[in-house]
Each structure stands twice: as C-alpha cells, then as structure tokens.
Design an enzyme around this catalytic site. Structure first.
Site, short mmCIF file in Angstrom:
data_model
loop_
_atom_site.label_atom_id
_atom_site.label_comp_id
_atom_site.label_asym_id
_atom_site.label_seq_id
_atom_site.Cartn_x
_atom_site.Cartn_y
_atom_site.Cartn_z
N LYS A 119 -10.84 -4.40 10.76
CA LYS A 119 -9.71 -3.89 11.43
C LYS A 119 -9.89 -4.65 12.87
CE LYS A 119 -7.31 -1.40 8.60
NZ LYS A 119 -6.04 -1.86 8.29
N GLN A 163 -1.92 7.12 1.26
CA GLN A 163 -1.85 8.43 2.02
C GLN A 163 -0.70 8.23 3.02
OE1 GLN A 163 -4.84 9.54 4.82
NE2 GLN A 163 -4.01 11.56 5.14
N TYR A 173 -15.01 -1.85 6.93
CA TYR A 173 -13.70 -1.51 7.28
C TYR A 173 -13.31 -1.65 9.04
CZ TYR A 173 -9.82 1.86 8.14
OH TYR A 173 -8.58 2.48 8.57
N ASP A 201 2.70 -1.66 -4.31
CA ASP A 201 1.14 -1.57 -4.25
C ASP A 201 0.68 -2.19 -5.77
OD1 ASP A 201 -0.21 1.52 -3.12
OD2 ASP A 201 -1.50 -0.21 -4.14
N ILE A 202 -0.61 -2.03 -5.64
CA ILE A 202 -1.48 -2.70 -6.65
C ILE A 202 -1.05 -2.37 -8.22
CG2 ILE A 202 -3.32 -1.49 -6.68
CD1 ILE A 202 -3.66 -5.26 -7.05
N ARG A 203 -0.72 -1.11 -8.29
CA ARG A 203 -0.19 -0.56 -9.64
C ARG A 203 0.95 0.05 -9.39
NH1 ARG A 203 -4.86 1.36 -8.14
NH2 ARG A 203 -6.11 -0.04 -9.51
N ILE A 234 -5.85 10.75 9.64
CA ILE A 234 -4.31 11.36 9.23
C ILE A 234 -4.36 12.43 8.45
CG2 ILE A 234 -2.40 10.86 8.84
CD1 ILE A 234 -2.98 9.20 11.31
N GLY A 252 0.70 -1.27 0.05
CA GLY A 252 0.10 0.08 -0.10
C GLY A 252 0.99 1.12 0.05
C1 VAH Z 1 -10.98 6.39 7.42
N1 VAH Z 1 -8.72 7.91 7.43
O1 VAH Z 1 -11.41 7.45 7.29
C2 VAH Z 1 -9.40 6.58 7.57
C3 VAH Z 1 -9.09 6.17 9.31
C4 VAH Z 1 -10.05 6.75 11.36
C5 VAH Z 1 -10.22 7.12 10.00
O2 VAH Z 1 -9.38 4.89 9.51
O3 VAH Z 1 -11.45 5.37 7.22
#
Ligand code: VAH
Length: 312
Positions: A140, A10, A136, A32-34, A166, A6
């Site tokens: 995680k 970002q 997501y 990365d993938i590309r 971030i 990755g």
């Molecule tokens: C998102 N930037 O928005 C990521 C992150 C806590 C936010 O996991 O999915």
C-alpha cells in the site's frame, strides 16, 4: 460508466450499491475475480492481473471513473506474501497504465497499514515516517508512491484515502486484522459468546462503512485542484479497543460475553496506529466523520437484527 474492481469485497459490495444509487444502476459495472452468487446489476469477471483482459474491458466500457478495490488484506497477505504483493502491485500497475491510456479517474484505497515501526502511533500525522510491517502495508505504501508518480508524470487523476478498519452490516470482511470488529456484532445478535483474536486493549482506528463510502465518494467528486496530496490522505472516524466495543454492545445485549485469545494478528495490530489525525483531508476536501462508537453500535445492531437474525 463507472467501474469497480474487487466489487464483491467488504467495501466493494457497499460502494457498488451506493454508486448505483447515485449514478444509475446501468452505469456501474461491478467486476471481481469470480461472479457473486446474486449479482445486483451489471457484472464482469475480471482478473486484475490480466492486463490484456483489463485493457479490453476498459476499451469497451470506456469508464469515466474506476474504483480499484481489488487487493489482498493484511492477515491473508501474510499467509502468502509473494502472491499478495503480485496481486496488490501488478493489479495497481495495470489500472494506472489503463488510466494513462484511456484517461479515466482512479480511486485507490490505501490503509493505516502503511504505518508501522517508527511511525508515531497516537494521532498519527499525515506526513509521518512509514515503516509498514506487513506485505499488505508495504504494497500500500508502494502503491501510494506509484499513484503520486503517475499523477505527476502522466497527469493521471488518481485519488486515495488511508482507510482505518471498516465496520458495516452489509458485508463481511475478508482477511483483515480488523475483521473482529465486524464479527463481534454478528455474534452478539445471534446471542453467542465471542472469542476475539486481538487483546482486550488493542486500540485501533476504525470507521463505520457509511462514513468510509461517503469519504470515497467525496474525495472523488472534489474539484482536482483541491486534491493537494496525491499519495493518500489520512481519514479518521473513531478508535476503540475490543473491550470498548464489547462494552458498547453490552448496552444493547446485556448478557453478551467476550473473551480474548490473541493470535498472529495481535502483532500486526500492535504495529498500527491507535488513532489518526486527518486535518489535511478536512482542510483540502471538507472531510468529517459522522459516526462514533455508540451511534455505529446502535445502527449495526438494528440492521443486523432486521437482516436475518432472531430477535435477541
Ligand atoms: C485489514 N481491514 O485489516 C484491513 C485494513 C486498516 C485495516 O487495511 O487489513
């Protein structure tokens, strides 16, 4: 050798640059993938779902450390949950299996997105009930437990932090709920009004890229016996609302205008913490953030103005 998956993302972009500065340009392989438009050093195309290719690369490169940043983020993941789950989970399994086979150290990025439902939202503690509301976040929290399992059962040295949102000037975010906090600075420097996809009072934990990259390197460089938590550590930088970051920017760009048009990402933001407590990371491996909102805002605008925007 150090390998980053990755690496075009970002965080991956900035982490790769920092790793090259610290360990030597030729000792860091970005994947990365590309292929990126302008590779800044050794690069290999790698699909983390392709276990055979991943094992072949690890066999050949024999990395001592792998930073596994390849994943689909919260907002993008909601568009295709099965696809996001597949990439986030099978990708991690392939990395953990390779770490078990080749013995390299692993960094796994978790996120405040593991929180939700009944998780306390203010000063969210390290050990809280975790009821993520996005695929997501589900991936995680599952990933955290698999990291802990591979450490306990196979001795894999995998370490992890729960990133807040971030913000950095070096790269653009890709499909997160906190992306507004990067975009808003670009609009301000371009002298354009900004429409925020979250509500004015949507408070979220955030961190400047410089702090996030330093936390990543510090946890990876800490002696293993200091890493007592092998799911993932809470780390905290700052927390703010869109209205607060707009006000901080207006100190530098007086005419800057922001309006608010919350979309589906507002519901995701409301399931996340407003602030994080990171006592365990401070105690175990000496974490502490350096950037607050005023300091980040000054640094962001200064760099963006230098990069490629007309002076405002
Ligand atoms: C998102 N930037 O928005 C990521 C992150 C806590 C936010 O996991 O999915």
């Amino acid at each position: 050798t150090i390998l980053v998956t990755g690496a075009n993302g970002q965080i991956g972009t900035v982490l790769t640059t920092e790793l090259r500065a610290r360990y030597g340009k030729d000792h860091v392989i970005a994947t990365d993938i590309r292929k990126p438009e302008a590779p800044t050093g050794a690069f290999q195309v790698l699909d983390v779902l392709d276990r055979e290719a991943l094992f072949a690369l690890m066999e050949q490169a024999r990395p001592s450390q792998v930073y596994h940043l390849a994943a689909i983020l919260s907002a993008k993941g909601e568009q295709d949950p099965q696809w996001a789950w597949e990439i986030n989970m099978t990708g991690l399994f392939n990395i953990l299996e390779a770490a078990k086979a080749f013995g390299f150290k692993v960094f796994y990025p978790s996120s405040i997105a593991v929180c939700g439902g009944e998780t306390p939202r203010v000063n969210t503690p390290q050990h809280a009930v975790l009821q993520p509301q996005t695929v997501y976040g589900i991936s995680k929290v599952a990933g955290e437990h698999w990291c802990n399992y591979y450490h306990k059962k196979y001795g894999v040295d995998v370490r992890s932090v729960r990133y807040p949102g971030i913000i950095g000037y070096q790269s653009l975010p890709g499909g997160g709920t906190t992306d507004y906090a990067v975009d808003i600075y670009h609009y301000a420097v371009r002298g354009e009004d900004f429409t925020c996809f979250l509500a004015a009072d949507a408070r979220l934990p955030m961190m400047y890229m410089a702090d996030a990259v330093r936390a990543t390197l510090e946890i990876m460089e800490a002696p293993p016996e200091q890493i007592r938590i092998r799911t993932s550590y809470n780390i905290s930088g700052m927390n703010f609302t869109p209205a607060e970051v707009a006000a901080a920017i207006k100190e530098h760009v007086p005419g800057f205008k922001v309006d608010y048009a919350p979309d589906f990402r507002q519901q995701i933001a409301e399931s996340w913490p407003e602030s994080i407590e990171d006592e365990e990371a401070r105690k175990d491996w000496g974490w502490s953030a350096e950037f607050d909102l005023p300091k980040m805002t000054a640094d962001m605008l200064e760099h963006l103005r230098q990069l490629d925007y007309a002076e405002i």
